[in-house]
Design an enzyme around this catalytic site. Structure first.
Site, PDB file in Angstrom:
ATOM      1  N   GLY A 155      38.927  34.272  49.043  1.00 29.51           N
ATOM      2  CA  GLY A 155      37.750  33.484  48.701  1.00 29.51           C
ATOM      3  C   GLY A 155      36.800  34.105  47.703  1.00 29.51           C
ATOM      4  O   GLY A 155      35.689  33.610  47.503  1.00 29.51           O
ATOM      5  N   TRP A 174      25.885  22.219  44.133  1.00 24.15           N
ATOM      6  CA  TRP A 174      27.308  22.600  44.029  1.00 24.15           C
ATOM      7  C   TRP A 174      28.031  22.349  45.344  1.00 24.15           C
ATOM      8  O   TRP A 174      27.570  22.728  46.410  1.00 24.15           O
ATOM      9  CB  TRP A 174      27.401  24.080  43.647  1.00 24.15           C
ATOM     10  CG  TRP A 174      28.793  24.652  43.671  1.00 24.15           C
ATOM     11  CD1 TRP A 174      29.916  24.112  43.125  1.00 24.15           C
ATOM     12  CD2 TRP A 174      29.198  25.894  44.266  1.00 24.15           C
ATOM     13  NE1 TRP A 174      30.998  24.935  43.333  1.00 24.15           N
ATOM     14  CE2 TRP A 174      30.582  26.037  44.028  1.00 24.15           C
ATOM     15  CE3 TRP A 174      28.534  26.905  44.961  1.00 24.15           C
ATOM     16  CZ2 TRP A 174      31.308  27.151  44.478  1.00 24.15           C
ATOM     17  CZ3 TRP A 174      29.233  28.007  45.393  1.00 24.15           C
ATOM     18  CH2 TRP A 174      30.606  28.125  45.152  1.00 24.15           C
ATOM     19  N   ASP A 242      44.812  30.728  41.686  1.00 24.02           N
ATOM     20  CA  ASP A 242      45.009  32.179  41.618  1.00 24.02           C
ATOM     21  C   ASP A 242      46.220  32.610  42.443  1.00 24.02           C
ATOM     22  O   ASP A 242      46.275  33.735  42.928  1.00 24.02           O
ATOM     23  CB  ASP A 242      43.749  32.894  42.128  1.00 24.02           C
ATOM     24  CG  ASP A 242      43.715  34.360  41.737  1.00 24.02           C
ATOM     25  OD1 ASP A 242      44.165  34.693  40.634  1.00 24.02           O
ATOM     26  OD2 ASP A 242      43.233  35.179  42.544  1.00 24.02           O
ATOM     27  N   LYS A 282      46.315  31.477  36.920  1.00 23.99           N
ATOM     28  CA  LYS A 282      46.881  32.824  36.773  1.00 23.99           C
ATOM     29  C   LYS A 282      48.389  32.735  36.601  1.00 23.99           C
ATOM     30  O   LYS A 282      49.069  32.094  37.400  1.00 23.99           O
ATOM     31  CB  LYS A 282      46.565  33.692  37.993  1.00 23.99           C
ATOM     32  CG  LYS A 282      47.152  35.106  37.877  1.00 23.99           C
ATOM     33  CD  LYS A 282      46.658  36.043  38.955  1.00 23.99           C
ATOM     34  CE  LYS A 282      47.281  35.767  40.300  1.00 23.99           C
ATOM     35  NZ  LYS A 282      46.829  36.743  41.320  1.00 23.99           N
TER      36      LYS A 282
END
Length: 753
Positions: A155, A174, A242, A282
């Site tokens: 996280g 957000w 990721d 990634k």
């Protein structure tokens, strides 16, 4: 390494001023090297009008093709990486941690600025978000911002993004959603997931684990599930991905191993993002057809595509981030996205997304330049690290460079501290105090060559596992042979969670994952043993020995505290065999049915002894937790291997809600028994099952203060308000049982070879 050699690997001023203080003024050469460290970038120019997606009908028709110039680059990189095959992995990591030019940035942030949940990934994301317009600037006017994070555990991207938003867009509303391989799904392998759940535990409502509760994004149903959840948020302007796959045993084919994961991450992102949004992916290298096609797709889907290797990403690895900006929108790509969903299986079956002829030569040429550049970065780093190994003369140079890298990071990114902890996602102090049984590193011992040799030798692997078990010290830590608990009456939040049936247990919140990893290794090794042996033994016969005399010992212990009727449910060896023979789900539910048959016959004041009831799954532990609500107290009995007992004292007929819920769970399990797609996996939220730790942590340690302690026949009993102490008892039993059981298994197997 002599003075002349040093000057060829570092700025001249480094070699000539090694004895000076790190804080000396920066020379032009030093400035050049530091800038180069932070500017490992490539941007696709996209000047040609021919850069457009080919006809949908051409997708997944052709067999995999190769670009020979890219294969040459791959070979050059693998030749450099192969020089590391004989280095001990732990020693090499220790060395590269020291030589890592940006290695002190994390230390600086953690000790002087204290960002929330700061890790290496945190630093990498902050570099990216400060170097590119990853967060669209229009959110300042919109005043809201939604993001989705794929393969996100543990996280750190989320807390890093929050730090950026608090400094640069403090007024923005957000909301975020994340998914990852579920650390609470016991069917997920420890080698495939990051099992650090400290942040997840406190933010669980913001995480989704898909249709089947596994969190596996390579399941199309799970992708559709998170896409639908993202729609409920409103327009999403950032997706990060990721993810990675353990490639330690296939370092030369890292790209091929992870390519399918990148494919599914991209499908999810392009279906979630709103127009103008950003996608951070990634990857590692871009030499194979699958990756070439994926990158071309991204170049056609976004107005800007960049490659970037952050300074805080170790120079010697292949990790690189693809930063895609200004999404054209799902509607523009709809036909291609539909085709990608329809042909997910062909990604792993030798079919490639686009024909080679449909990809412009200009794109291939730019990709060659890009791949060569990042290959050169990596090869240079590998060679330097090898040359510096064991050479103390470079110590000053490295420390000086680390100092300069820290200064550059702080100045260039204008880094500031967030003093108000209420602006953090969870709160740094709460996260620091959060205990987790799942913090076992993915350690690899020995060199690559050693691991391959051991993989091909059953005896060597068993001996290695035997050594690991010998140094793993776990014992029954409680004062008496029965650990008594009395649960405080509180409103239980029943929550049935269903998902993919767990037929083999690979992980558990309630046991040391170091032991579970050894368990998995033994399973793999014994399977190889019997596959290559004429012996007729079955793996589960060795792995599931049970001490039949233990029941009498449990009875003796329990009866010394009981004054009324004792009912016994004995879980037989068939259940334990199921843990390793792909039938755990059916055996688990049958054991639950046996328990409920006895529970439904109990009278007020009766007692119950469960002997040998496994406590590795969220389902089983949840059942035990609920049963505590039906009795005055429970006692965990000091185990022998995996054959242990739990005694429940004083059945209470008054808790009708718990009894009715358990019977409704039983009916649900019966309905699902024949399904291979769905099963009941949990009956309580993991946060309730493990205790809501927010207000129960002592100031100086991580254990909750019990409500009170009292005496039961001179035996100490804890009266607790939540499940944390209960969870600790379960974990204690599992660790003792697993350690002893595995030690006996390995000891039995070694002589057989």
């Amino acid at each position: 390494m002599n003075e002349k050699e040093l000057e060829t690997h570092f700025p001249t001023s480094f070699a000539t001023n090694r004895t000076k203080c790190y804080e000396t003024s920066t020379s032009e050469n030093e400035l050049y090297e530091i800038t180069r460290l932070f500017e490992k970038k490539f941007s696709f120019s996209k000047n040609s009008a021919s850069w457009c997606l080919p006809n949908v009908d051409l997708m997944f028709v052709n067999d995999i093709w190769k670009v020979m110039k890219l294969q040459t680059i791959k070979e050059e990189l693998n030749n450099a990486k192969s020089q590391l095959n004989d280095f001990d992995l732990e020693d090499w990591h220790r060395h590269t941690n020291f030589t890592n030019k940006a290695g002190d940035i994390l230390w600086k942030l953690r000790n002087e600025f204290e960002p929330e949940f700061v890790t290496q990934a945190w630093c990498k994301f902050y570099e990216i978000v400060m170097s590119f317009s990853l967060v669209p600037s229009q959110i300042g006017e919109l005043k809201y911002f939604n993001s989705v994070h794929l393969c996100e555990a543990p996280g750190a991207f989320i807390t890093s993004l929050n730090h950026f938003l608090q400094l640069h867009y403090p007024g923005v509303n957000w909301h975020w959603k994340a998914t990852t391989l579920n650390p609470y799904y016991e069917g997920n392998s420890l080698t495939s997931m990051i099992n650090d759940d400290r942040f997840i535990f406190h933010t669980l409502p913001c995480w989704t684990f898909g249709y089947d509760y596994t969190g596996d994004i390579k399941n199309l149903s799970n992708i559709n599930h998170i896409v639908e959840e993202a729609k409920q948020m409103g327009e999403v302007l950032l997706v990060t991905a990721d993810g990675s796959v353990d490639c330690h045993d296939k370092p030369a084919e890292q790209e091929g191993v992870v390519s399918s994961l990148h494919y599914y991450e991209t499908i999810a992102a392009l279906n979630i993002l709103g127009v103008g949004g950003s996608f951070l992916l990634k990857i590692f290298t871009a030499y194979e057809a699958q990756t070439v096609c994926l990158l071309y797709l991204l170049c056609c889907a976004f107005y800007q595509v960049n490659f970037f290797k952050p300074a805080t990403s170790k120079e010697g690895n292949s990790e690189v981030y693809v930063i895609c900006l200004k999404y054209k929108g799902k509607d523009v790509l709809d036909p291609w996205l539909r085709k990608m969903k329809d042909f997910t299986g062909l990604q792993d079956e030798g079919k490639v997304m686009f024909p080679f002829e449909s990809i412009p030569q200009e794109f291939i040429e730019e990709l060659l330049i890009c791949s060569t550049r990042f290959k050169d970065f990596q090869v240079e780093a590998i060679k330097k690290n090898i040359q510096m190994l064991g050479d103390p003369s470079v110590n000053y140079i490295i420390k000086r460079f680390k100092y300069l890298a820290v200064q550059h990071f702080m100045k260039h990114y204008k880094f500031k501290k967030i003093s108000d902890e209420s602006k953090e996602v969870v709160g740094k102090h709460k996260l620091k105090e959060t205990m987790s049984q799942n913090l076992d590193p993915h350690a690899r011992k020995g060199s690559y060559s050693d691991r391959i040799q051991k993989k091909n030798s059953v005896v060597k692997k068993l001996l290695e596992l035997h050594e690991e078990l010998q140094v793993f010290n776990v014992t029954w830590t409680y004062k008496h042979d029965i650990k008594w608990l009395k649960m405080q009456s509180s409103q239980l939040e029943f929550n049935v969670i269903s998902g993919k049936p767990i037929n083999i247990i690979h992980s558990s919140k309630f046991c040391s994952n170091h032991l579970l990893k050894i368990w998995d290794d033994i399973r793999e090794t014994t399977s190889q043993f019997f596959e290559n042996s004429s012996d007729k033994y079955q793996v589960h016969e060795i792995m599931n020995k049970c001490s039949t005399e233990r029941l009498s010992q449990d009875l003796k212990q329990a009866n010394s505290f009981l004054t009324s009727n004792l009912n016994i449910v004995r879980i037989n060896n068939d259940y334990w065999s199921s843990l390793n023979s792909n039938t755990n789900n059916l055996a688990e539910k049958q054991a639950f049915f046996d328990v409920m048959t006895t529970i439904n016959k109990l009278q007020k004041g009766d007692n119950l002894l469960l002997s040998g009831y496994p406590l590795l799954t969220q389902f089983n532990v949840g059942i035990i937790y609920l049963l505590t609500g039906l009795f005055e107290k429970i006692g965990f009995i000091n185990p022998v291997k995996h054959d242990y007992g739990i005694v429940f004292v004083g059945f209470q007929c008054s808790n009708v809600d718990v009894l009715n819920f358990l019977n409704s769970v039983k009916e649900m399990c019966i309905r699902n028994m024949k399904s291979s797609e769905i099963s009941v996996l949990a009956v309580l939220n993991i946060t309730q099952l493990c205790g809501k730790m927010d207000n129960s942590l002592k100031k100086n340690n991580h254990f909750p203060t019990p409500k009170r302690k009292c005496s039961t026949n001179d035996h100490e009993m804890e009266e607790i308000e939540n499940g944390y102490t209960f969870c600790q008892c379960v974990t204690e039993i599992n660790n003792v049982c697993m350690k002893e059981q595995l030690s006996e298994i390995v000891s039995d197997l070694i002589p057989k070879r």
